[in-house]
Design a protein around this motif. Structure first.
Motif, PDB file in Angstrom:
ATOM      1  N   LEU A  68       0.842  -1.210   0.000  1.00 36.36           N
ATOM      2  CA  LEU A  68       0.000   0.000   0.000  1.00 36.36           C
ATOM      3  C   LEU A  68       0.873   1.255   0.000  1.00 36.36           C
ATOM      4  O   LEU A  68       0.584   2.235  -0.690  1.00 36.36           O
ATOM      5  N   ILE A  69       1.965   1.199   0.786  1.00 39.25           N
ATOM      6  CA  ILE A  69       2.885   2.348   0.851  1.00 39.25           C
ATOM      7  C   ILE A  69       3.490   2.603  -0.534  1.00 39.25           C
ATOM      8  O   ILE A  69       3.529   3.740  -1.013  1.00 39.25           O
ATOM      9  N   GLU A  70       3.947   1.517  -1.152  1.00 37.03           N
ATOM     10  CA  GLU A  70       4.594   1.649  -2.471  1.00 37.03           C
ATOM     11  C   GLU A  70       3.626   2.252  -3.491  1.00 37.03           C
ATOM     12  O   GLU A  70       3.992   3.122  -4.276  1.00 37.03           O
ATOM     13  N   ARG A  71       2.367   1.793  -3.435  1.00 38.17           N
ATOM     14  CA  ARG A  71       1.393   2.271  -4.418  1.00 38.17           C
ATOM     15  C   ARG A  71       1.062   3.757  -4.219  1.00 38.17           C
ATOM     16  O   ARG A  71       0.977   4.513  -5.182  1.00 38.17           O
ATOM     17  N   ASN A  72       0.913   4.161  -2.957  1.00 34.46           N
ATOM     18  CA  ASN A  72       0.389   5.508  -2.706  1.00 34.46           C
ATOM     19  C   ASN A  72       1.456   6.570  -2.454  1.00 34.46           C
ATOM     20  O   ASN A  72       1.195   7.751  -2.664  1.00 34.46           O
ATOM     21  N   LEU A  73       2.625   6.178  -1.973  1.00 33.92           N
ATOM     22  CA  LEU A  73       3.678   7.180  -1.738  1.00 33.92           C
ATOM     23  C   LEU A  73       4.791   7.099  -2.785  1.00 33.92           C
ATOM     24  O   LEU A  73       5.540   8.066  -2.954  1.00 33.92           O
ATOM     25  N   LYS A  74       4.916   5.957  -3.423  1.00 36.81           N
ATOM     26  CA  LYS A  74       5.949   5.765  -4.456  1.00 36.81           C
ATOM     27  C   LYS A  74       7.347   6.120  -3.943  1.00 36.81           C
ATOM     28  O   LYS A  74       8.121   6.805  -4.612  1.00 36.81           O
ATOM     29  N   ASP A  80      -3.694   6.960   0.946  1.00 40.09           N
ATOM     30  CA  ASP A  80      -3.661   8.194   0.161  1.00 40.09           C
ATOM     31  C   ASP A  80      -2.238   8.758   0.215  1.00 40.09           C
ATOM     32  O   ASP A  80      -1.354   8.158   0.835  1.00 40.09           O
ATOM     33  N   ASP A  81      -2.031   9.915  -0.427  1.00 39.98           N
ATOM     34  CA  ASP A  81      -0.655  10.440  -0.490  1.00 39.98           C
ATOM     35  C   ASP A  81      -0.454  11.659   0.421  1.00 39.98           C
ATOM     36  O   ASP A  81       0.454  12.450   0.210  1.00 39.98           O
ATOM     37  N   SER A  82      -1.302  11.792   1.453  1.00 33.05           N
ATOM     38  CA  SER A  82      -1.234  13.012   2.274  1.00 33.05           C
ATOM     39  C   SER A  82       0.118  13.177   2.980  1.00 33.05           C
ATOM     40  O   SER A  82       0.540  14.310   3.251  1.00 33.05           O
ATOM     41  N   LEU A  83       0.826  12.085   3.265  1.00 35.54           N
ATOM     42  CA  LEU A  83       2.108  12.219   3.972  1.00 35.54           C
ATOM     43  C   LEU A  83       3.172  12.900   3.111  1.00 35.54           C
ATOM     44  O   LEU A  83       4.141  13.447   3.634  1.00 35.54           O
ATOM     45  N   LEU A  84       2.964  12.866   1.784  1.00 41.52           N
ATOM     46  CA  LEU A  84       3.945  13.513   0.904  1.00 41.52           C
ATOM     47  C   LEU A  84       3.993  15.027   1.124  1.00 41.52           C
ATOM     48  O   LEU A  84       4.993  15.672   0.844  1.00 41.52           O
TER      49      LEU A  84
END
Lengths: 105, 272
Positions: free
Chosen positions: B34-40, B109-113
């Protein structure tokens, strides 16, 4: 609809108030955006201020979420902030409408 | 081993997983998808010498970690908990900017980016909510608020190094700090250790400048299954009504669910 279907439907029914509150929290997250090393939460008061700014467009500073002064470019920030706000609020409106549609209680 | 994806300022995710009766490494393998998909971002696993991770991590770093801690799970059963050594993340992270995550945190989701490019020393969630409302956040009835160490975003800096060094000191002298801060639970919690370190480091003051400015969403109940569609997640529970939520990051406390085939199916559905 037989009794079994009704029981199944009741078990799958979600609580509108809880769903609504979770969606609202998610939107509060999504309203944040990063700009020039600062983190801002898009809101109408902020972009109204930026829009109304009559001074030097390259010497405008805003306080970000973390209480730091961030130098902004008036047009660039306004475009980004407005677009971000509209996009997130539009999604909120759509998803809230869908929640209302499937409201069970 | 060199980080092949290292850039001018390297960024990545670090997860800790030490197996007990719970297969945390298997959970990490799934949540990393999930991390790989959403944060790349590249992901580094910190684990012990016996672990056999299946996910293709950027790096796997093996360390010795002390055991002996216990906690209550969502069914109120006592389980072993290898949560010591989180302070090692500062030294072991191969990245300049790190997102340090617990394996029970689902990145959807990518909010951590938004946080990783801010050049902040560090940030974590001061507040968490659930479908039952806001979660308590005090270390005891007469103590100070804790922070959620589930997500820590940090950049390597002198201040961040002091934070992690302080966490080590607190871990090594935990009984003393429990008395000093009127802490209710005597089993070591990273949430408390980081909270105390944060308070000390900011002049015995709860500095809002290290708060992630939105609440972490936590599922505290026993989960039957999570189902994803294009926009939403529907969560079904053992003892309460389901909830419908947007695709968002979720902290799931039910480790039995995270080890289940239903969870693997959920990850497959999300990642395609």
């Amino acid at each position: 609809m037989n009794a079994e279907d009704i029981v199944k439907q009741i078990k799958q029914a979600t609580d509108y108030q809880i769903n609504r509150s979770i969606l609202r929290e998610k939107i509060q997250t999504d309203l944040h955006f990063a700009y020039n090393g600062g983190l801002f939460k898009a809101d109408p008061a902020q972009y109204t201020f930026v829009m109304m700014w009559q001074g030097d467009a390259d010497a405008l500073f805003l306080e970000d979420t973390y209480g730091n002064p961030i130098k902004i470019n008036q047009k660039e920030f306004l475009d980004l902030s407005t677009e971000h706000y509209q996009k997130v609020m539009n999604r909120w409106h759509q998803e809230h409408a869908e929640l209302k549609k499937i409201r069970k209680i | 081993m060199q980080n092949s994806r290292k850039s001018e300022k390297s960024k990545g995710v670090v997860v800790f997983a030490f197996n007990t009766s719970v297969d945390y490494v298997a959970i990490a393998d799934n949540t990393s998808k999930l991390i790989e998909r959403n944060l790349k971002l590249p992901i580094t696993l910190i684990t012990d010498h016996d672990a056999e991770p299946q996910f293709e991590y950027d790096q796997v770093i093996r360390v010795d970690v002390a055991s002996g801690n216990i906690k209550l799970d969502v069914s109120y059963q006592q389980v072993e908990w290898k949560n010591f050594g989180r302070y090692l993340a500062y030294e072991l992270s191969p990245y300049d900017s790190t997102v340090l995550l617990d394996v029970d945190y689902l990145v959807l989701d990518d909010s951590l980016l938004k946080l990783i490019d801010l050049n902040k020393d560090y940030a974590f969630h001061y507040y968490s909510s659930s479908s039952n409302g806001d979660l308590y956040s005090s270390m005891g009835p007469y103590s100070l608020p804790f922070i959620w160490a589930t997500v820590i975003v940090f950049n390597k800096s002198d201040k961040t190094k002091m934070l992690f060094d302080l966490v080590k000191r607190i871990q090594d002298n935990y009984d003393y700090y429990c008395k000093l801060y009127n802490i209710r639970e005597r089993n070591f919690r990273n949430d408390y250790a980081f909270a105390i370190a944060n308070i000390i480091l900011n002049g015995y003051h709860i500095d809002p400048g290290h708060n992630i400015p939105w609440k972490m969403f936590t599922i505290t109940d026993k989960v039957d299954r999570l189902i994803v569609d294009s926009k939403n997640i529907r969560a079904y529970f053992t003892n309460k009504k389901p909830i419908l939520m947007p695709q968002q990051n979720i902290h799931v406390m039910d480790k039995a669910y995270l080890q289940s085939t239903q969870f693997k199916d959920f990850v497959t559905d999300v990642t395609g």
